[in-house]
Scaffold this active site. Structure first.
Site, PDB file in Angstrom:
ATOM      1  N   GLY A  13     -12.165  50.947 -27.876  1.00  0.00           N
ATOM      2  CA  GLY A  13     -11.823  50.207 -29.083  1.00  0.00           C
ATOM      3  C   GLY A  13     -10.793  49.120 -28.836  1.00  0.00           C
ATOM      4  N   VAL A  15      -7.572  48.731 -29.819  1.00  0.00           N
ATOM      5  CA  VAL A  15      -6.254  49.175 -29.359  1.00  0.00           C
ATOM      6  C   VAL A  15      -6.371  49.840 -27.994  1.00  0.00           C
ATOM      7  CG1 VAL A  15      -4.281  50.672 -29.853  1.00  0.00           C
ATOM      8  CG2 VAL A  15      -5.339  49.363 -31.699  1.00  0.00           C
ATOM      9  N   ARG A 109       1.497  61.543 -38.701  1.00  0.00           N
ATOM     10  CA  ARG A 109       2.761  60.835 -38.922  1.00  0.00           C
ATOM     11  C   ARG A 109       3.657  61.517 -39.947  1.00  0.00           C
ATOM     12  NH1 ARG A 109       0.018  54.976 -39.646  1.00  0.00           N
ATOM     13  NH2 ARG A 109      -0.343  54.465 -37.439  1.00  0.00           N
ATOM     14  N   CYS A 148       1.005  49.474 -37.985  1.00  0.00           N
ATOM     15  CA  CYS A 148       1.370  48.207 -37.339  1.00  0.00           C
ATOM     16  C   CYS A 148       2.163  47.284 -38.259  1.00  0.00           C
ATOM     17  CB  CYS A 148       0.115  47.498 -36.832  1.00  0.00           C
ATOM     18  SG  CYS A 148      -1.178  47.243 -38.063  1.00  0.00           S
ATOM     19  N   GLN A 175      -1.853  40.240 -43.459  1.00  0.00           N
ATOM     20  CA  GLN A 175      -2.199  40.982 -42.252  1.00  0.00           C
ATOM     21  C   GLN A 175      -3.426  40.423 -41.546  1.00  0.00           C
ATOM     22  OE1 GLN A 175      -0.799  44.946 -44.595  1.00  0.00           O
ATOM     23  NE2 GLN A 175      -2.036  45.327 -42.785  1.00  0.00           N
ATOM     24  N   GLY A 179      -6.073  43.888 -37.246  1.00  0.00           N
ATOM     25  CA  GLY A 179      -5.540  45.163 -37.726  1.00  0.00           C
ATOM     26  C   GLY A 179      -6.611  46.090 -38.255  1.00  0.00           C
ATOM     27  N   LYS A 204       1.193  53.713 -46.762  1.00  0.00           N
ATOM     28  CA  LYS A 204       1.742  53.894 -45.413  1.00  0.00           C
ATOM     29  C   LYS A 204       3.058  53.134 -45.257  1.00  0.00           C
ATOM     30  CE  LYS A 204      -2.761  54.431 -43.116  1.00  0.00           C
ATOM     31  NZ  LYS A 204      -3.731  53.785 -42.195  1.00  0.00           N
ATOM     32  N   ARG A 234      -5.198  41.050 -46.597  1.00  0.00           N
ATOM     33  CA  ARG A 234      -5.844  40.673 -45.345  1.00  0.00           C
ATOM     34  C   ARG A 234      -6.114  39.158 -45.379  1.00  0.00           C
ATOM     35  NH1 ARG A 234      -5.609  43.974 -41.367  1.00  0.00           N
ATOM     36  NH2 ARG A 234      -6.853  45.625 -42.315  1.00  0.00           N
ATOM     37  N   HIS A 241       0.972  39.961 -37.866  1.00  0.00           N
ATOM     38  CA  HIS A 241       1.177  40.259 -39.287  1.00  0.00           C
ATOM     39  C   HIS A 241       2.420  39.527 -39.793  1.00  0.00           C
ATOM     40  CE1 HIS A 241      -2.036  43.006 -39.083  1.00  0.00           C
ATOM     41  NE2 HIS A 241      -1.390  44.156 -39.058  1.00  0.00           N
ATOM     42  N   ASN A 326       0.626  42.686 -34.153  1.00  0.00           N
ATOM     43  CA  ASN A 326       0.139  43.972 -34.654  1.00  0.00           C
ATOM     44  C   ASN A 326      -0.541  44.843 -33.614  1.00  0.00           C
ATOM     45  OD1 ASN A 326      -1.728  41.645 -35.237  1.00  0.00           O
ATOM     46  ND2 ASN A 326      -3.173  43.314 -35.562  1.00  0.00           N
TER      47      ASN A 326
END
Length: 349
Positions: A13, A15, A109, A148, A175, A179, A204, A234, A241, A326
């Site tokens: 992917g 990331v 998280r 991010c 953003q 992202g 978040k 977005r 970002h 990001n």
């Protein structure tokens, strides 16, 4: 120091590709395995991955065979770039098997025994690792990085909170499409457009900001007492970002006092000495039209948050604009910095 073998979960992917790019020549870590879904497992990495970073996959990984997401990888650290739903199932299996999991996913998280860490902001929250191991019976553990967008918000908030007592935050984000991962937002939805909704993003930002600016008391994570309102958008920018912040404080700072607090911020000594740590975590620009994502996202190798337009706010006390990268500071590089900190603090030997 001998290089520590690491693996990347979700290696195909967006990331995951950043992890590969950053770890290929890392002075402390060596890529020992790549893992992904069953669709990619068993294939040559160059065949399984649609590489979206400039150039081609590094030759050292192109011929590697992609493994399945099983905790049998020849590594001590696994960097997780998995979707949250998959991470919720897979990451505990690795922690139970003794791996150190540095996760970009949101799955854990908010667990009270799982550290959510930006090293310059709250490295002492790593003490939750011992509670996590004791309560869950894991020989390994999970440490998470924030969303991010949250990273680009919390970095400038930290020194301002320490100096003036932060009480209110109003954040409006713009953003980048990266992202959303790959393939991301359809072009006909984002070109010539702004989408004023990103599912779960506002929650978040609000929750993670309070956690990151909070403290540990008797082994428990205490949220910061800060009122936060966020709106997430977005925009048709590839990476970087941008966030517009209005802030209220216990003690209202002057513009110059706020700029001085931001410019002087550097984090703890143990963090500044890490290989991926920027010399200046926050860069302050005084030009009237900076920061801008295309011009400022790569500052300090993509690890600095650039702040500008610091000025008085007629509704609260202060307003400013921040830009952060990001997929680097807000994702892969941030997780790698966490892993470096774990090594420096003796959690990984």
């Amino acid at each position: 120091m001998a290089e520590i073998p690491v693996a990347i979960l979700g290696a195909t992917g967006a990331v995951g590709q950043r992890f590969i790019q950053l770890l290929t020549d890392h002075p402390w870590f060596e890529i020992a395995a790549l893992a992904a879904s069953e669709r990619s497992a068993g294939r040559r990495y160059a065949d399984a991955c649609r590489w979206i970073i400039t150039g081609d996959p590094p030759p050292s990984v192109s011929e590697m065979t992609v493994s399945s997401l099983e905790p049998t990888l020849p590594a001590r650290i696994v960097f997780s770039a998995l979707p949250a739903g998959v991470a919720h199932e897979v990451e505990p299996l690795f922690a139970q098997a003794g791996y150190v999991v540095c996760s970009n996913a949101s799955a854990f998280r908010y667990e009270p025994d799982v550290p959510l860490v930006i090293p310059e902001v709250n490295y002492t929250h790593l003490m939750l690792v011992e509670r996590q191991r004791a309560e869950r019976g894991w020989p390994g553990f999970i440490v998470t990085s924030p969303n991010c967008t949250t990273t680009g918000i919390v970095m400038p908030l930290k020194p301002l909170d320490a100096a003036f007592g932060l009480r209110k935050v109003f954040a409006v984000t713009m953003q980048a499409v990266s992202g959303a991962g790959y393939p991301g937002v359809p072009s006909l939805d984002i070109l010539d457009n702004v989408v004023p909704y990103i599912g779960g993003e506002e929650e978040k930002i609000e929750n993670e900001t309070r956690l990151l600016l909070g403290h540990i008391e008797d082994g428990r994570r205490i949220e910061a007492d800060i009122a936060i309102s966020s709106q997430a958008n977005r925009v048709p920018v590839l990476e970087g970002h941008t966030v517009c912040l209005s802030l209220g404080f216990e003690q209202r700072p002057t513009v110059e006092e706020a700029i001085a607090a931001l410019a002087d911020f550097c984090g703890a000594d143990v963090v500044r000495e890490l290989p991926s740590a920027p010399e200046h975590p926050i860069l302050v620009r005084r030009e009237p039209d900076r920061p801008q994502p295309r011009r400022d996202r790569d500052a300090e190798g993509g690890m600095a948050v650039t702040v500008g337009r610091v000025r008085e706010c007629p509704l609260l006390d202060l307003r400013l604009v921040s830009v952060s990268h990001n997929t680097l500071r807000g994702a892969a590089s941030g997780s790698i910095l966490n892993a470096e900190l774990l090594v420096a603090e003796g959690y990984i030997k």
